[in-house]
Design a protein around this motif. Sequence first.
Motif, PDB file in Angstrom:
ATOM      1  N   UNK A 153       0.828  -1.213   0.000  1.00 39.49           N
ATOM      2  CA  UNK A 153       0.000   0.000   0.000  1.00 39.49           C
ATOM      3  C   UNK A 153       0.867   1.271   0.000  1.00 39.49           C
ATOM      4  N   UNK A 154       2.050   1.195   0.634  1.00 36.07           N
ATOM      5  CA  UNK A 154       2.927   2.364   0.653  1.00 36.07           C
ATOM      6  C   UNK A 154       4.356   1.971   0.318  1.00 36.07           C
ATOM      7  N   UNK A 155       4.605   1.545  -0.945  1.00 34.85           N
ATOM      8  CA  UNK A 155       5.980   1.181  -1.310  1.00 34.85           C
ATOM      9  C   UNK A 155       6.908   2.380  -1.193  1.00 34.85           C
ATOM     10  N   UNK A 156       8.098   2.158  -0.614  1.00 34.93           N
ATOM     11  CA  UNK A 156       9.023   3.279  -0.391  1.00 34.93           C
ATOM     12  C   UNK A 156      10.128   3.352  -1.426  1.00 34.93           C
ATOM     13  N   UNK A 157      10.467   2.224  -2.017  1.00 32.83           N
ATOM     14  CA  UNK A 157      11.558   2.238  -2.992  1.00 32.83           C
ATOM     15  C   UNK A 157      10.981   2.358  -4.401  1.00 32.83           C
TER      16      UNK A 157
END
Length: 325
Positions: free
Chosen positions: A248-252
Motif C-alpha cells: 500500500x505504501x511502497x518506499x523504494x
Amino acid sequence: MTLLAVQDLHVEFATRGLDNRLRVAQALNGVSFTVAAGEVVGLVGETGAGKSLTALAAMGLLRPPARIPHGSIRFEGREIIGLSDRELEKIRGRRMAMIVQSPLTSLDPLKRIGDQLVRMQRVHDTAHGAAARTKAEAMLAAVRIPDPARRMRAWPHELSGGMAQRVLIAMALVNDPALIIADEPTTGLDVTVQAQVLDTLRDIVAARNLGALVITHDLGVVAHYCQRVAVMFAGRIVEDGPVREVFSRPSHPYTRALIDSTPGRIAQLGWTVTGGTPPDLYDLPQGCLYRDRCPRAATACLAAPPRIAVSGTHGAACHFAGEAA
Ligand SMILES: Nc1ncnc2c1ncn2[C@@H]1O[C@H](COP(=O)(O)OP(=O)(O)OP(=O)(O)O)[C@@H](O)[C@H]1O
Ligand SMILES: [Mg+2]
C-alpha cells in the motif's frame, strides 16, 4: 524466534574469460533479512536479482565458482558459512528443507514415492521401518494427496504436476524441519493447482509454526500467502516490510515500478516489465544500483544508497524513501 538471519551477504563468481583474464561477477551485494518461526516471508524481484542464489546460500548449497567473500548466515543461532558438507547435511533436509520448481527432476524416477519418503527419514535417522512408512503416509495425507496408501506405491512418472509438487512438499516436511525455503514452488502449474498447492503449504506452515521463505515472481502469491516481503534488485534487498504496508505504501522506486507493472493477481513479472536492464554484475557502478532506471535519481544516488535497518518493520534502501509516491 528468529530461525534464519542473513546479514550483509555477498556472493561473487570468479571466472576466466577466453583471454584468460579473471572476471568477477558480484551477484549478491549485501543481502540482509530474517525469517522467524511462524512467519512466511516472500522474496521477489526480477530475473537475475539473486533470489535463487540467496536461497542456495541459506541452504549451504553454493559451489565454486560461487564464493562468499563477506557476510553471515545464521540458522537457529549457528553460523553456517564455513560448515563442512557433513555438518550441513545434518541440517539440510532435517532442520531446514527446500522445495524447488521442478518436482520431476527432484524425485528419483527409479524409486516409488513411499520408498523415497522412507529413505529421507532413514538418512536423517528420524524414523525407520514401519514407523517411517506410517509417517510417510501421514505426510502424503497432510499434503492432501488422495488415497495416500495407494500413492505410496506410485512411481514419480505416474503423478500429475500438482501431485508431484505435493510429494516434494511432503519430502521437505517429513523430517519436521523448522524452516522451509521454496524457490518458485508452483511456477509451471496451472493457476487452480497452484492455489491448491500453496494453500496446502500455507496451512502446514501455520499449523506447525514453521518459518518459510517463498521466492516468487508473482506479487499475487506474496499478497495471499506472505506476511512479510523482501524486494530484491541487483543482489540487494531494496525494501523489506509487512506485505500490506509495502504494497500500500511502497518506499523504494523499484518496488513501486514492480507493483505498478502488475496487471492482476497472476502477473508473472519478467525483467522487461519495469523497463531497462539490470546493471552489469561484472562492472557494478558505485552508489545506488537502480539509479539508471530511477525517475527520482539525483546526485545523492551516486554515493552509496542508504542501508535499510535489518530490525525495522518497514525500510527501503533509498535516499527518498520517506517521500510520498
Ligand atoms: N555460475 C555463475 N557465474 C556467473 N554468474 C552467475 C552464475 N550463476 C548465477 N550467476 C548470476 O547470479 C545472478 C543471480 O542469479 P539468480 O539465479 O539468483 O537469480 P534469480 O533472482 O533467482 O532469477 P530468476 O527469477 O530468473 O530465477 C544472475 O545475474 C546470474 O547471472
Ligand atoms: Mg531463481
